[in-house]
Design an enzyme around this catalytic site. Structure first.
Site, PDB file in Angstrom:
ATOM      1  N   ASP A  93      -9.453  14.341  -4.385  1.00 54.42           N
ATOM      2  CA  ASP A  93      -8.982  13.013  -4.778  1.00 54.42           C
ATOM      3  C   ASP A  93      -8.885  12.897  -6.302  1.00 54.42           C
ATOM      4  O   ASP A  93      -7.822  12.626  -6.865  1.00 54.42           O
ATOM      5  CB  ASP A  93      -9.980  12.009  -4.177  1.00 54.42           C
ATOM      6  CG  ASP A  93      -9.887  10.593  -4.718  1.00 54.42           C
ATOM      7  OD1 ASP A  93      -9.182  10.348  -5.693  1.00 54.42           O
ATOM      8  OD2 ASP A  93     -10.559   9.716  -4.147  1.00 54.42           O
TER       9      ASP A  93
ATOM     10  N   ARG B 151      -2.680   1.239  -4.565  1.00 48.92           N
ATOM     11  CA  ARG B 151      -2.442  -0.200  -4.608  1.00 48.92           C
ATOM     12  C   ARG B 151      -2.630  -0.685  -6.041  1.00 48.92           C
ATOM     13  O   ARG B 151      -3.224   0.004  -6.866  1.00 48.92           O
ATOM     14  CB  ARG B 151      -3.412  -0.943  -3.681  1.00 48.92           C
ATOM     15  CG  ARG B 151      -3.191  -0.705  -2.202  1.00 48.92           C
ATOM     16  CD  ARG B 151      -4.257  -1.399  -1.373  1.00 48.92           C
ATOM     17  NE  ARG B 151      -5.538  -0.709  -1.443  1.00 48.92           N
ATOM     18  CZ  ARG B 151      -6.714  -1.280  -1.167  1.00 48.92           C
ATOM     19  NH1 ARG B 151      -6.771  -2.556  -0.846  1.00 48.92           N
ATOM     20  NH2 ARG B 151      -7.823  -0.579  -1.234  1.00 48.92           N
TER      21      ARG B 151
ATOM     22  N   CYS C 206      -4.086  12.080  -3.216  1.00 49.59           N
ATOM     23  CA  CYS C 206      -3.254  12.047  -2.009  1.00 49.59           C
ATOM     24  C   CYS C 206      -1.985  11.244  -2.219  1.00 49.59           C
ATOM     25  O   CYS C 206      -0.970  11.489  -1.561  1.00 49.59           O
ATOM     26  CB  CYS C 206      -4.045  11.514  -0.817  1.00 49.59           C
ATOM     27  SG  CYS C 206      -4.374   9.740  -0.843  1.00 49.59           S
ATOM     28  N   TYR C 207      -2.021  10.285  -3.162  1.00 48.16           N
ATOM     29  CA  TYR C 207      -0.827   9.480  -3.415  1.00 48.16           C
ATOM     30  C   TYR C 207       0.233  10.244  -4.195  1.00 48.16           C
ATOM     31  O   TYR C 207       1.332   9.737  -4.429  1.00 48.16           O
ATOM     32  CB  TYR C 207      -1.202   8.168  -4.110  1.00 48.16           C
ATOM     33  CG  TYR C 207      -2.003   7.276  -3.209  1.00 48.16           C
ATOM     34  CD1 TYR C 207      -1.414   6.694  -2.084  1.00 48.16           C
ATOM     35  CD2 TYR C 207      -3.362   7.048  -3.434  1.00 48.16           C
ATOM     36  CE1 TYR C 207      -2.151   5.911  -1.222  1.00 48.16           C
ATOM     37  CE2 TYR C 207      -4.108   6.263  -2.577  1.00 48.16           C
ATOM     38  CZ  TYR C 207      -3.494   5.695  -1.471  1.00 48.16           C
ATOM     39  OH  TYR C 207      -4.226   4.925  -0.601  1.00 48.16           O
TER      40      TYR C 207
ATOM     41  N   HIS D  47      -6.850  16.024   1.265  1.00 47.82           N
ATOM     42  CA  HIS D  47      -6.298  15.984  -0.097  1.00 47.82           C
ATOM     43  C   HIS D  47      -5.607  17.291  -0.466  1.00 47.82           C
ATOM     44  O   HIS D  47      -4.652  17.289  -1.251  1.00 47.82           O
ATOM     45  CB  HIS D  47      -7.390  15.631  -1.102  1.00 47.82           C
ATOM     46  CG  HIS D  47      -7.772  14.184  -1.075  1.00 47.82           C
ATOM     47  ND1 HIS D  47      -8.798  13.700  -0.290  1.00 47.82           N
ATOM     48  CD2 HIS D  47      -7.228  13.107  -1.707  1.00 47.82           C
ATOM     49  CE1 HIS D  47      -8.889  12.387  -0.451  1.00 47.82           C
ATOM     50  NE2 HIS D  47      -7.950  12.005  -1.303  1.00 47.82           N
TER      51      HIS D  47
ATOM     52  N   LYS E 212      -6.063  -0.323  -8.356  1.00 48.83           N
ATOM     53  CA  LYS E 212      -6.970   0.602  -7.699  1.00 48.83           C
ATOM     54  C   LYS E 212      -7.021   1.908  -8.483  1.00 48.83           C
ATOM     55  O   LYS E 212      -6.226   2.143  -9.405  1.00 48.83           O
ATOM     56  CB  LYS E 212      -6.521   0.858  -6.256  1.00 48.83           C
ATOM     57  CG  LYS E 212      -6.591  -0.377  -5.371  1.00 48.83           C
ATOM     58  CD  LYS E 212      -8.017  -0.872  -5.210  1.00 48.83           C
ATOM     59  CE  LYS E 212      -8.099  -2.090  -4.311  1.00 48.83           C
ATOM     60  NZ  LYS E 212      -9.472  -2.570  -4.138  1.00 48.83           N
TER      61      LYS E 212
ATOM     62  N   HIS F  34       0.856  -1.188   0.000  1.00 47.21           N
ATOM     63  CA  HIS F  34       0.000   0.000   0.000  1.00 47.21           C
ATOM     64  C   HIS F  34       0.891   1.238   0.000  1.00 47.21           C
ATOM     65  O   HIS F  34       1.913   1.283   0.683  1.00 47.21           O
ATOM     66  CB  HIS F  34      -0.886  -0.041   1.253  1.00 47.21           C
ATOM     67  CG  HIS F  34      -1.852   1.080   1.377  1.00 47.21           C
ATOM     68  ND1 HIS F  34      -1.491   2.351   1.776  1.00 47.21           N
ATOM     69  CD2 HIS F  34      -3.208   1.116   1.183  1.00 47.21           C
ATOM     70  CE1 HIS F  34      -2.565   3.125   1.802  1.00 47.21           C
ATOM     71  NE2 HIS F  34      -3.615   2.406   1.451  1.00 47.21           N
TER      72      HIS F  34
ATOM     73  N   ASP G  48     -11.270  18.632   0.014  1.00 50.06           N
ATOM     74  CA  ASP G  48     -11.187  18.463   1.461  1.00 50.06           C
ATOM     75  C   ASP G  48      -9.788  18.839   1.916  1.00 50.06           C
ATOM     76  O   ASP G  48      -8.872  19.001   1.112  1.00 50.06           O
ATOM     77  CB  ASP G  48     -11.567  17.037   1.888  1.00 50.06           C
ATOM     78  CG  ASP G  48     -10.651  15.978   1.285  1.00 50.06           C
ATOM     79  OD1 ASP G  48      -9.477  15.914   1.697  1.00 50.06           O
ATOM     80  OD2 ASP G  48     -11.105  15.211   0.407  1.00 50.06           O
TER      81      ASP G  48
ATOM     82  N   ASP H 137      -5.635   8.506  -7.130  1.00 51.99           N
ATOM     83  CA  ASP H 137      -6.078   9.335  -6.003  1.00 51.99           C
ATOM     84  C   ASP H 137      -5.018  10.403  -5.766  1.00 51.99           C
ATOM     85  O   ASP H 137      -3.835  10.093  -5.635  1.00 51.99           O
ATOM     86  CB  ASP H 137      -6.259   8.462  -4.754  1.00 51.99           C
ATOM     87  CG  ASP H 137      -6.840   9.220  -3.563  1.00 51.99           C
ATOM     88  OD1 ASP H 137      -6.680  10.451  -3.484  1.00 51.99           O
ATOM     89  OD2 ASP H 137      -7.444   8.569  -2.692  1.00 51.99           O
TER      90      ASP H 137
END
Length: 452
Positions: A382, A268, A276-277, A392, A271, A226, A389, A274
């Site tokens: 995201d 991952r 945040c990654y 993020h 998936k 992850h 938010d 996103d």
């Protein structure tokens, strides 16, 4: 009445899964944005690529003054809200006013447990995650009042109580034991200058047991690799001087392939992208960029060992012996720590000359952040279709900063305009990639705590 026949195996094979449909929807939204961008005049493109600095500041500052009742579900995460918002503002090169700063320090003091550590709110149980958030917030605020408010002695005692026999840490009393707990404990101890052999003991063994067959790092042994846990595990291993024990080439291979066709990172395998990654995965790759010499050594050793093993296997197939002894000797050699001066690792890590180029597509990631994750009314999200938010906003901006400075030889040397997507006014403050605090604030904190 005729009845429908059951679907054939071929028809079932052609039916998309829920994951496939979700992926196609995201790709459609992202590519529509990119196609629109490609079709408009250059001056309009410049506007789309501009960091909406004033709108972001307005959105973030509003969050410090008032949050709606829907945020009550985050009552046990209030230090995180402080960190996400105040760190984002610092990345944008702005400051909060004195009254809000004093109120923040006072509030975090009320979250500080009498026996050490910070809770998610006044009167709650101390927790390593909110301890990390609170300490990073106070470092970001800077100044004697904020930094001196941290009770290091009590905090050290809390960490010792969370320390587990297997080398890991428990997030709280009776809580989960995972790579995130290791990182938050080691990161806080390092930046506060209280890291010692007792806290470090067997941490490397635990994190090593979390590296999966894919190369990434899971939260705990046997789980799936992850992005968040990979950053946590790798950063912790660097801070204790044991990054060389990980299989870094395999980790790098897994991490860089998490950047997909949307230009952002997924957390991952298989998936969705996103925002945040941008930090969790982009940050892990940025750390690996500074470990390129160790990666080269491991790849050379693996190549040499593979050649030797081939010869041994051929000889042993004739002699009826086993090659396990050779593998065991190699593994035991990797257990040695090469950096006993762990109190200075965080500082030395960013001050060493960085010779390699970015190991991920930094311009593509900037494109995703600016065009797909940025809300034109302020805040970041995201992915297209999601709401903005504070979480993020924090990690998209942190990832954007990493991208902008990914070509710089020194941690805060100004990057060339050609590696900053959009106008040069988009340039954010540089961060320390191990702690995710603005570099200038990290240096102030290091000097303050080194004198205690």
């Amino acid at each position: 009445m005729a009845t429908s026949s059951p679907p054939t195996e071929a028809a079932e094979a052609l039916s998309p899964t829920v994951s496939q449909r979700d992926q196609w929807i995201v790709e459609s939204h992202v590519f529509q944005i990119y196609q629109l961008f490609a079709s408009i005049p250059p001056n309009a493109q410049s506007l789309m690529l501009e960091v909406q600095r004033d709108k972001h500041i307005e959105y973030l500052t509003k969050g410090l003054h008032h949050l709606s009742s829907t945020f009550s579900v985050l009552d046990s995460n209030r230090p995180w809200l402080c960190y996400w918002i105040i760190h984002s503002i610092a990345l944008l090169g702005e400051f909060i006013d004195d009254e809000i700063e004093d109120n923040t320090v006072d509030f975090l003091n009320r979250c500080q447990d009498p026996n050490g550590g910070y809770a998610g709110g006044p009167g709650q149980m101390p927790h390593l995650a909110t301890t990390y958030a609170a300490v990073n917030t106070l470092i970001t605020l800077g100044g004697d009042k904020a930094l001196a408010s941290i009770n290091r002695d009590k905090l050290y005692g809390f960490m010792r109580r969370m320390k587990q026999p297997n080398g890991g840490f428990s997030m709280h009393d009776g809580g989960e034991i995972d790579a995130r707990a290791c990182y938050t404990a080691i990161s806080v101890a390092s930046v506060l200058n209280i890291l010692d052999e007792e806290l470090i003991k067997n941490v490397g063994d635990f994190i090593l047991s979390c590296q999966t067959y894919e190369g990434g790092i899971a939260g705990e042994p046997g789980s799936e690799a992850h992005g968040g846990y990979t950053f946590c595990g790798l950063a912790a291993m660097i801070l204790i001087g044991e990054a060389n024990r990980l299989d870094l080439p395999r980790l790098l291979d897994w991490a860089v392939f998490r950047q997909g066709k949307e230009c952002g990172f997924q957390g991952r395998t298989n998936k969705l992208v996103d925002g945040c990654y941008s930090f969790w995965q982009g940050g892990a790759v940025a750390l690996l960029q500074r470990l390129h010499s160790i990666i080269d050594e491991q790849m050379a050793e693996a190549s040499q060992f593979s050649t030797i093993s081939d010869v041994h296997e051929e000889n042993e197939s004739l002699a009826g012996t086993s090659s396990h002894a050779t593998c065991r000797i190699k593994h035991e050699g990797m257990n040695e720590s090469h950096s006993p001066d762990f109190k200075n690792i965080g500082y030395n890590f960013i001050n060493e000359w960085r010779a390699s180029e970015p190991l991920f597509h930094s311009m593509a990631l900037q494109q995703y952040i600016l065009l797909c994750a940025q809300d034109q009314d302020g805040g970041l999200r995201d992915k297209p279709g999601k709401r903005r938010d504070h979480y993020h906003s924090c990690y998209c901006l942190s990832g954007l900063s990493l991208c902008q400075y990914s070509w710089s030889k020194r941690p805060d040397s100004p990057p060339l305009p050609k590696v900053v997507m959009g106008p040069y006014s988009n340039l954010l403050e540089p961060i320390h990639p191990l702690f995710n605090v603005v570099l200038e604030q990290y240096r102030e904190a290091r000097e303050f705590f080194a004198g205690l």
